[in-house]
Write a protein that holds these residues in place. Structure first.
Motif, PDB file in Angstrom:
ATOM      1  N   ALA A  48       0.837  -1.206   0.000  1.00 34.35           N
ATOM      2  CA  ALA A  48       0.000   0.000   0.000  1.00 34.35           C
ATOM      3  C   ALA A  48       0.865   1.245   0.000  1.00 34.35           C
ATOM      4  CB  ALA A  48      -0.928  -0.012   1.210  1.00 34.35           C
ATOM      5  N   ARG A  49       1.903   1.258   0.824  1.00 35.95           N
ATOM      6  CA  ARG A  49       2.779   2.427   0.879  1.00 35.95           C
ATOM      7  C   ARG A  49       3.528   2.614  -0.433  1.00 35.95           C
ATOM      8  NH1 ARG A  49       6.480   1.855   5.966  1.00 35.95           N
ATOM      9  NH2 ARG A  49       7.102   3.953   5.334  1.00 35.95           N
ATOM     10  N   GLN A  50       3.945   1.513  -1.047  1.00 30.43           N
ATOM     11  CA  GLN A  50       4.651   1.605  -2.314  1.00 30.43           C
ATOM     12  C   GLN A  50       3.755   2.184  -3.409  1.00 30.43           C
ATOM     13  OE1 GLN A  50       7.849   1.139  -2.908  1.00 30.43           O
ATOM     14  NE2 GLN A  50       7.568   1.693  -5.073  1.00 30.43           N
ATOM     15  N   GLN A  51       2.492   1.716  -3.480  1.00 30.00           N
ATOM     16  CA  GLN A  51       1.557   2.249  -4.484  1.00 30.00           C
ATOM     17  C   GLN A  51       1.306   3.737  -4.253  1.00 30.00           C
ATOM     18  OE1 GLN A  51       0.276   1.078  -7.201  1.00 30.00           O
ATOM     19  NE2 GLN A  51       1.001  -1.032  -7.010  1.00 30.00           N
ATOM     20  N   ALA A  52       1.190   4.133  -2.990  1.00 30.52           N
ATOM     21  CA  ALA A  52       0.944   5.543  -2.691  1.00 30.52           C
ATOM     22  C   ALA A  52       2.112   6.409  -3.152  1.00 30.52           C
ATOM     23  CB  ALA A  52       0.697   5.731  -1.198  1.00 30.52           C
ATOM     24  N   LYS A  53       3.343   5.936  -2.921  1.00 29.27           N
ATOM     25  CA  LYS A  53       4.516   6.717  -3.326  1.00 29.27           C
ATOM     26  C   LYS A  53       4.615   6.799  -4.847  1.00 29.27           C
ATOM     27  CE  LYS A  53       7.009   5.770   0.936  1.00 29.27           C
ATOM     28  NZ  LYS A  53       6.672   7.098   1.467  1.00 29.27           N
ATOM     29  N   GLU A  54       4.294   5.716  -5.532  1.00 28.87           N
ATOM     30  CA  GLU A  54       4.307   5.756  -6.998  1.00 28.87           C
ATOM     31  C   GLU A  54       3.214   6.691  -7.518  1.00 28.87           C
ATOM     32  OE1 GLU A  54       4.145   1.885  -8.693  1.00 28.87           O
ATOM     33  OE2 GLU A  54       5.920   1.149  -7.622  1.00 28.87           O
ATOM     34  N   ALA A  55       2.068   6.696  -6.837  1.00 31.32           N
ATOM     35  CA  ALA A  55       0.987   7.598  -7.246  1.00 31.32           C
ATOM     36  C   ALA A  55       1.421   9.050  -7.107  1.00 31.32           C
ATOM     37  CB  ALA A  55      -0.265   7.335  -6.405  1.00 31.32           C
ATOM     38  N   VAL A  56       2.168   9.366  -6.039  1.00 29.36           N
ATOM     39  CA  VAL A  56       2.673  10.726  -5.862  1.00 29.36           C
ATOM     40  C   VAL A  56       3.575  11.101  -7.036  1.00 29.36           C
ATOM     41  CG1 VAL A  56       4.160  12.207  -4.453  1.00 29.36           C
ATOM     42  CG2 VAL A  56       2.492  10.713  -3.352  1.00 29.36           C
ATOM     43  N   ALA A  57       4.496  10.187  -7.397  1.00 30.49           N
ATOM     44  CA  ALA A  57       5.434  10.478  -8.487  1.00 30.49           C
ATOM     45  C   ALA A  57       4.700  10.708  -9.808  1.00 30.49           C
ATOM     46  CB  ALA A  57       6.429   9.326  -8.622  1.00 30.49           C
ATOM     47  N   HIS A  58       3.729   9.846 -10.121  1.00 31.35           N
ATOM     48  CA  HIS A  58       2.986   9.991 -11.376  1.00 31.35           C
ATOM     49  C   HIS A  58       2.126  11.254 -11.363  1.00 31.35           C
ATOM     50  CE1 HIS A  58       4.284   6.300 -13.190  1.00 31.35           C
ATOM     51  NE2 HIS A  58       3.880   5.570 -12.168  1.00 31.35           N
ATOM     52  N   ALA A  59       1.529  11.582 -10.220  1.00 32.31           N
ATOM     53  CA  ALA A  59       0.712  12.796 -10.132  1.00 32.31           C
ATOM     54  C   ALA A  59       1.571  14.041 -10.336  1.00 32.31           C
ATOM     55  CB  ALA A  59       0.005  12.860  -8.776  1.00 32.31           C
ATOM     56  N   GLU A  60       2.800  14.001  -9.802  1.00 31.56           N
ATOM     57  CA  GLU A  60       3.715  15.133  -9.995  1.00 31.56           C
ATOM     58  C   GLU A  60       4.063  15.295 -11.472  1.00 31.56           C
ATOM     59  OE1 GLU A  60       4.618  17.361  -8.007  1.00 31.56           O
ATOM     60  OE2 GLU A  60       4.484  16.631  -5.954  1.00 31.56           O
ATOM     61  N   ARG A  61       4.325  14.179 -12.158  1.00 34.65           N
ATOM     62  CA  ARG A  61       4.645  14.264 -13.589  1.00 34.65           C
ATOM     63  C   ARG A  61       3.447  14.763 -14.381  1.00 34.65           C
ATOM     64  NH1 ARG A  61       6.667   8.907 -12.598  1.00 34.65           N
ATOM     65  NH2 ARG A  61       8.906   8.956 -12.163  1.00 34.65           N
ATOM     66  N   LEU A  62       2.259  14.365 -13.948  1.00 35.28           N
ATOM     67  CA  LEU A  62       1.037  14.801 -14.632  1.00 35.28           C
ATOM     68  C   LEU A  62       0.770  16.283 -14.384  1.00 35.28           C
ATOM     69  CD1 LEU A  62      -1.436  13.806 -16.297  1.00 35.28           C
ATOM     70  CD2 LEU A  62      -2.565  13.310 -14.113  1.00 35.28           C
ATOM     71  N   GLY A  63       1.170  16.763 -13.209  1.00 33.38           N
ATOM     72  CA  GLY A  63       0.966  18.173 -12.875  1.00 33.38           C
ATOM     73  C   GLY A  63      -0.458  18.517 -12.507  1.00 33.38           C
ATOM     74  N   ASP A  64      -1.215  17.523 -12.036  1.00 31.69           N
ATOM     75  CA  ASP A  64      -2.617  17.744 -11.662  1.00 31.69           C
ATOM     76  C   ASP A  64      -2.682  18.042 -10.165  1.00 31.69           C
ATOM     77  OD1 ASP A  64      -5.299  17.409 -10.816  1.00 31.69           O
ATOM     78  OD2 ASP A  64      -5.736  16.129 -12.525  1.00 31.69           O
ATOM     79  N   PRO A  65      -2.965  19.288  -9.760  1.00 32.11           N
ATOM     80  CA  PRO A  65      -2.956  19.634  -8.321  1.00 32.11           C
ATOM     81  C   PRO A  65      -3.911  18.773  -7.498  1.00 32.11           C
ATOM     82  CG  PRO A  65      -3.050  21.611  -9.670  1.00 32.11           C
ATOM     83  CD  PRO A  65      -3.270  20.457 -10.591  1.00 32.11           C
ATOM     84  N   LYS A  66      -5.097  18.492  -8.057  1.00 34.21           N
ATOM     85  CA  LYS A  66      -6.088  17.704  -7.320  1.00 34.21           C
ATOM     86  C   LYS A  66      -5.550  16.316  -7.003  1.00 34.21           C
ATOM     87  CE  LYS A  66     -10.750  15.813  -7.976  1.00 34.21           C
ATOM     88  NZ  LYS A  66     -11.937  15.835  -8.865  1.00 34.21           N
ATOM     89  N   LEU A  67      -4.912  15.672  -7.992  1.00 31.92           N
ATOM     90  CA  LEU A  67      -4.378  14.333  -7.770  1.00 31.92           C
ATOM     91  C   LEU A  67      -3.115  14.374  -6.915  1.00 31.92           C
ATOM     92  CD1 LEU A  67      -4.918  12.513 -11.178  1.00 31.92           C
ATOM     93  CD2 LEU A  67      -6.144  12.176  -9.030  1.00 31.92           C
ATOM     94  N   ILE A  68      -2.311  15.419  -7.063  1.00 31.06           N
ATOM     95  CA  ILE A  68      -1.126  15.560  -6.211  1.00 31.06           C
ATOM     96  C   ILE A  68      -1.549  15.607  -4.745  1.00 31.06           C
ATOM     97  CG2 ILE A  68       0.718  17.138  -5.528  1.00 31.06           C
ATOM     98  CD1 ILE A  68       0.960  17.920  -8.492  1.00 31.06           C
ATOM     99  N   SER A  69      -2.601  16.368  -4.457  1.00 24.37           N
ATOM    100  CA  SER A  69      -3.099  16.486  -3.087  1.00 24.37           C
ATOM    101  C   SER A  69      -3.565  15.133  -2.552  1.00 24.37           C
ATOM    102  CB  SER A  69      -4.244  17.497  -3.039  1.00 24.37           C
ATOM    103  OG  SER A  69      -4.803  17.561  -1.743  1.00 24.37           O
ATOM    104  N   GLN A  70      -4.340  14.410  -3.350  1.00 28.08           N
ATOM    105  CA  GLN A  70      -4.866  13.123  -2.896  1.00 28.08           C
ATOM    106  C   GLN A  70      -3.754  12.115  -2.646  1.00 28.08           C
ATOM    107  OE1 GLN A  70      -8.311  11.655  -5.211  1.00 28.08           O
ATOM    108  NE2 GLN A  70      -8.388  13.697  -6.119  1.00 28.08           N
ATOM    109  N   ALA A  71      -2.813  12.031  -3.605  1.00 27.72           N
ATOM    110  CA  ALA A  71      -1.743  11.051  -3.471  1.00 27.72           C
ATOM    111  C   ALA A  71      -0.844  11.390  -2.282  1.00 27.72           C
ATOM    112  CB  ALA A  71      -0.927  11.002  -4.765  1.00 27.72           C
TER     113      ALA A  71
END
Length: 917
Positions: free
Chosen positions: A500-523
């Motif tokens: 779970a922690r690994q998926q969350a950290k990967e989600a943060v990285a992908h959200a940062e690359r996407l540049g979507d503030p809403k998803l960055i906040s959630q991840a």
């Protein structure tokens, strides 16, 4: 009052009973019957009766033609509500009502039927504070799907003086069509099936209606053919010629045939006008003129004959049928081809996207590109208004007309999910899942199916679906992040915390690359939450960024909200008052937007904080609310959360049976939905209860599955350690207790954990005392008591004082031991934890310390003690001494502790020792 109503004493009494019942709680009455049986007549009489009794009536009459229009019925109910009431709503609720009432566009934050339902509850609650309210809906079987969902949601949450009166069409062999109506008290909804009128009642009704009595043989025949149906009987009587003796030759044998005879002779332009009028939601003279190409004056002229024959009436510019059965008869009698032509003509003049799309769909045997485009546009408009259920139905309408594409199925499934209809969402995808192309389309379908499983609290079932969704998402980072967040949540719930922690950290990285503030906040919020849950320091920088980017979107789950993560992790750090404010605000917001699943999530943490603070009764109340919401949703995870929290608080309160039953039921519920992580807290409850009772072997048996897991010593994951350590020490299993004490004693750089230092000191002192190191044990316990000053957990402080008192007694320092134990006793009694209070009493008896005398009291305490022993109340003592009642309470607590008494009666018994004032 119509004779048909006067003759129905039982039904009228049911309406009066409904209005009476609202004196104590919301109540409902559903009137069911076949077409024409008199439901609407009773309904109208009920509205009049309610107004006579001072009720404010909010009403709507549903229509088959508007069943596709999202929120049509809700808009009717809210139409006459004062602007100041609507303006007083929470901002998101106000936006939702403005969209329902078509007063605004789709700009601004998204809304949905949960927000709209919460707005309806808020409006009705505000109105009910002024006068009793009757919500009245006629022909509820035709409610549009969005209004039905909103009203079902709102009904379960209504409080105050509110009555709900519904009618619904159903033949005797059919099931009731409004089973969705449920109130807080499930027994508060009455259901009444309307039966036929007697021969005598029919005779009186016809006499009053036409001013002449029919021969008895004719009346008997009318009664036989109509089966006592008032509408059918009136129409039969209308067709009987004045010279007919029996009327057999002119009496149709069925209601359908009768309606055809009444309406079938209108043809040409008049027939088109009637067909147009029964094909729309609200017919007006202007609309009929536009669709037929006639002038308004000509339309009025052409409708004079149907009006004379009481088929319809013109009221202002509105055109209304005398009875829905007449409109239905005209529509069905027109034939498929003529109906399609009419709907195409209506589509050409209709401006509302959803209604226009409906007419285009009904006007086509199979859909062309223009019709499908219009349906897609209407679905998008419905989404913009927050009418997800209506949007899903429009997508399905397009699919049924030949526009079956993966995009429409995905859209329909997504909207069904937003509307809370997980079953229909699955039906849109499961049969065709293998037909989705690899890549984004298949990943989207798998993600939606996984989301449906999570919504149903089937976390183990969601894992493979979401795992595949992540695999297929590829470069579609938006979909990838969404799937990873949901997968991380499912893995955490099923106990795979590392994944779970690994998926969350990967989600943060992908959200940062996407540049979507809403998803960055959630991840980022989820990542911070999972790290803190496992003893890591809180990443303040990441959390601050998540808070900055947090979206007000009600579709964002609470576990992905930065503000909720902030409050929860603050609680884990021991700053309970601050956490309480954050969680309370978060819960209030969840209630305002109608997010029940989020209410459960936040309330679970809220109940835990109240338990840590020693406010067990409040924790039980919060847990009861969670449990009620969970049971309304069919049990599962929410019910398990409620039982978990109620069981834990009950264990502290000494309610042994409730604690055991709740813990076992919560264990079963958690296993059923695959929520392995939730089973921990049920075991914590059982372990604490058995330890409290001194059943140490049973305590270790309950906690054994938790002992095999490595722990950081954090308050969340290590709350069972104090009980396990006490049980091991009591059973002489010292070697097994040592690593557990070390887990609590271990230091984490940059990690503020006051719970660890205070509880760790106590457990270390217990271990030292067990090995005969009494001086070292006293030092550890004394330091733990000091550390407790930074931790607002009064129960834990008193528990530490109990063990310190035991160590002092073993050192034969009886007076100090007794004083320490008495202080612990006062706390346990104030917290209403009888099992632990009894343990202190037993320990006090072992100290054999001399009874404290009054010389140990301060002058202020001595005077308070004398006045209290004389029978004066706290208020009287405060007045006599010119101090506050709070100061009196403080002095009395000190007096009780020093004199080793527990009640005013015992203090009165020591009156002689206190001397004269």
């Amino acid at each position: 009052m119509p004779v048909a109503t006067v003759s129905r004493a039982r039904e009228r009494q049911a309406v009066d009973d409904l209005l009476d019942a609202t004196e104590t709680e919301p109540a409902g009455l559903v009137i069911v019957g076949e077409p024409g049986i008199g439901k609407t007549t009773l309904w109208l009489a009920g509205l009049a009766r309610a107004q006579e009794r001072g009720f404010r009536v909010l009403s709507t009459r549903a229509d088959e033609a508007e069943s596709v229009l999202g929120y049509a019925a809700v808009a009717d109910l809210l139409e006459d509500v004062e602007a100041e009431v609507l303006d007083g709503l929470h901002e998101l609720q106000r936006v939702a009502t403005d969209r329902v009432l078509l007063r605004t566009g789709t700009d601004g934050p998204p809304t949905d039927q949960r927000v709209t339902g919460s707005a309806v509850v808020a409006v009705v609650t505000a109105l009910a504070a002024q006068q009793p309210i009757l919500l009245a809906i006629d022909d509820a079987q035709w409610l549009d799907v969005s209004s039905r969902a909103v009203l079902a949601f709102a009904a379960r949450r209504l409080t105050g003086r509110v009555a709900i009166l519904l009618t619904a069409r159903a033949h005797s062999a059919e099931a009731e069509p409004v089973e969705w109506l449920q109130l807080r008290n499930t027994g508060a909804v009455s259901r009444l099936r309307v039966g036929p009128l007697s021969l005598g009642a029919l005779h009186t009704m016809i006499l009053e209606r036409f001013g002449t009595a029919l021969p008895r043989p004719t009346m008997v025949r009318i009664a036989e053919i109509s089966g006592g149906n008032p509408f059918y009987a009136l129409e039969l009587a209308r067709g009987v010629g004045s010279g007919s003796a029996t009327g057999d030759s002119v009496l149709p044998s069925t209601l359908t045939e009768l309606v055809r005879l009444r309406t079938g002779h209108f043809d040409g332009t008049v027939g088109d006008l009637l067909l147009a009028a029964c094909s729309v939601t609200e017919a007006t003279v202007g609309l009929l003129a536009a669709v037929t190409g006639e002038s308004v004056e000509r339309v009025v002229e052409l409708l004079e004959r149907p009006e004379r024959e009481e088929i319809l009436r013109i009221d202002g510019s509105g055109v209304h049928f005398a009875h829905p059965l007449l409109a239905r008869g005209i529509y069905t009698g027109a034939g498929p081809a003529r109906r399609r032509r009419m709907h195409r003509a209506l589509a050409a003049v209709e401006a509302h996207p959803e209604l226009k799309a409906r007419h285009m769909a009904l006007g086509a045997a199979s859909a062309g590109p223009e019709t499908l485009h219009t349906l897609d546009a209407a679905a998008a408009a419905a989404v913009g208004r927050g009418a997800a259920a209506a949007a899903a139905d429009l997508c399905e309408l397009a699919i049924g007309l030949g526009g079956d594409t993966s995009a429409r199925r995905l859209n329909a499934a997504e909207q069904h999910l937003r509307a809370g209809d997980n079953v229909r969402a699955r039906r849109m995808l499961e049969p065709v899942i293998d037909g989705f192309e690899p890549g984004s389309p298949r990943a989207a379908a798998l993600y939606l199916l996984g989301a449906a499983s999570i919504a149903d609290h089937d976390y183990s079932g969601a894992l493979p679906l979401l795992g595949e969704a992540v695999e297929y998402a590829g470069e579609d980072r938006l979909l990838l992040v969404k799937a990873q967040l949901s997968l991380s949540r499912a893995e955490s719930m099923t106990g795979d915390h590392g994944a779970a922690r690994q998926q969350a950290k990967e989600a943060v990285a992908h959200a940062e690359r996407l540049g979507d503030p809403k998803l960055i906040s959630q991840a980022a919020a989820l990542d911070v939450l999972l790290d803190c849950a496992h003893g890591m320091p809180r990443d303040e920088v990441a959390l601050a960024r998540a808070l900055e980017f947090e979206s007000p979107d009600p579709d964002v789950a609470a576990c992905f909200r930065a503000s909720v993560t902030d409050a929860v992790t603050t609680a884990w750090a021991g700053r309970f008052d601050e956490a309480l404010a954050g969680l309370t605000a978060a819960r209030r917001r969840c209630v305002e937007v109608g997010a029940d699943a989020d209410v459960v999530y936040v309330s679970g943490h809220l109940a835990m904080v109240y338990t840590w603070l020693g406010r067990y009764s409040v924790a039980v109340d919060v847990a009861q609310d969670i449990l009620r919401r969970g049971e309304n949703a069919g049990g599962g995870y929410p019910a398990a959360i409620g039982r978990t929290q109620r069981g834990l608080a009950s264990a502290y309160l000494g309610r042994e049976r409730v604690a055991r039953d709740d813990a076992h039921d919560a264990l079963a519920g958690a296993r059923q939905c695959g929520a392995t992580s939730l089973t921990m807290w049920s075991r914590v409850t059982l372990g604490f209860l058995e330890t409290s009772l001194g059943n140490y072997a049973e305590a270790l048996n309950a906690l054994q599955p938790l002992l095999s897991h490595q722990t950081s010593g954090d308050i969340l994951l290590a709350s069972y350690l104090p009980d396990a350590i006490e049980a091991m020490v009591a059973l002489g299993r010292i070697d097994e207790a040592v690593p557990l004490v070390e887990a609590l004693d271990g230091q984490v750089v940059g990690c503020d954990r006051p719970w660890r230092s205070a509880i760790g000191g106590r457990c270390r002192g217990m271990l030292q005392a067990a090995t005969g190191e009494l001086a070292e044990a006293e030092e550890s316990l004394q330091q733990a008591v000091i550390d407790h000053q930074c931790l607002p957990m009064p129960f834990e402080r008193a528990r530490t004082q109990l063990f310190l008192g035991q160590v002092l007694r073993r050192q034969r320092r009886k007076n100090l031991a007794a004083a320490t134990l008495r202080e612990a006793l006062v706390t346990f009694e104030e917290l209403k934890t009888p099992i632990w209070a009894n343990r202190v009493v037993a320990e006090l008896e072992r100290t054999d310390a001399p009874r404290t005398n009054a010389s140990h009291l301060t002058p202020s305490e001595l005077r308070v003690a004398r006045l209290a022993a004389a029978g004066m109340t706290n208020k009287d003592i405060a007045s006599a001494m010119f101090i506050s009642p709070k100061t009196v309470e403080h002095n009395l607590s000190s007096v009780y502790r020093k004199l080793a008494v527990r009640t005013r009666a015992e203090l009165a018994g020591r009156r002689a020792d206190l001397g004269a004032d």
